[in-house]
Design an enzyme around this catalytic site. Sequence first.
Site: not given
Length: 267
Positions: A50, A126, A142, A150, A153, A175, A178, A236
């Site tokens: 944050t 992430i 995560h 894809c 595929c 993708c 494919c 925290n």
Amino acid sequence: MPSKVAWGSIKAFKVLGGNGMNYQEKINAIAGLLKITSKALVFTGAGVSTESGIPDYRSSDKGLWHKLDPMRTASVSAMLRDPGAFYDNNLARWASFRQAEPNQAHRAIVALENMGLIQGVITQNIDSLHLKAGSRRVWEVHGHLRTCRCLSCHSHVPFECLLEQYDAKINPPLCQICGGILRPDVVLFEDAMGKEYAAALQAMHGCGLLLVAGSSLQVYPAAGLPELSAQVVIINREPTPWDSRAAVVVHETAGLVFADLLQAIKA
Ligand code: NAD
């Protein structure tokens, strides 16, 4: 050994959360625990980022959860039901994560690893900020926003393929091999945990101390990782379900705590 905290008192506050200690005594105590523990790890959540400008989910004031329900917008069923809406709801936010820079918590965690006081960092985030800061051993349980894959595929391609197509009004992005729909390499709600989580479980073997920072500890199974550590420290801003079981609990911002922790270690 940090001043003011004797070895005996470190044992004594084992499950007391540092009750009765002031802020600096807690920092000294965490520094002491790091120095005497042979295997320590850091476990981070959205709260560590944050201060880099990325909102978390559950902060009582500014958490994203107040504006949107991630179960409805960032889940596998939401993606499969309407992939175009899924990208409309999430992609701009994820793209903004990629512009963020590490803050002093990320940098202090790198320093702790370089000093040999922690063996690495397990993150629920992430945003790649631990890697960007220079952490070497990072388990991203995560996933991350560096690649996507894809749905048909299963080829992995750079995340830019998503962004470029979305910008060119191709939604959902497809993708190039494919024609299947692309999805990000993040663990969405309703997704199974991946290899990285299995590796993190492995890394937790023999963990003597886990510094948990910026996580509400409500997203399972990752929130169960503290169970695998002999001792836990909670850093925290707000209370967590683990506070009553932690060796030390500090309700402060992660950037401040990690910066002060480094100072106490060096003192
Ligand atoms: P959460 O939003 O559930 O909890 C964050 C906690 O951090 C809150 O308890 C809040 O009080 C605390 N916090 C906020 N800012 C802080 C600060 N500066 N210092 C100390 N504490 C602070 O986050 P979670 O437990 O990680 O679970 C949310 C899930 O959402 C995770 O799985 C994560 O993958 C995902 N997520 C990731 C990002 C990211 O990559 N940066 C951002 C939002 C959500």
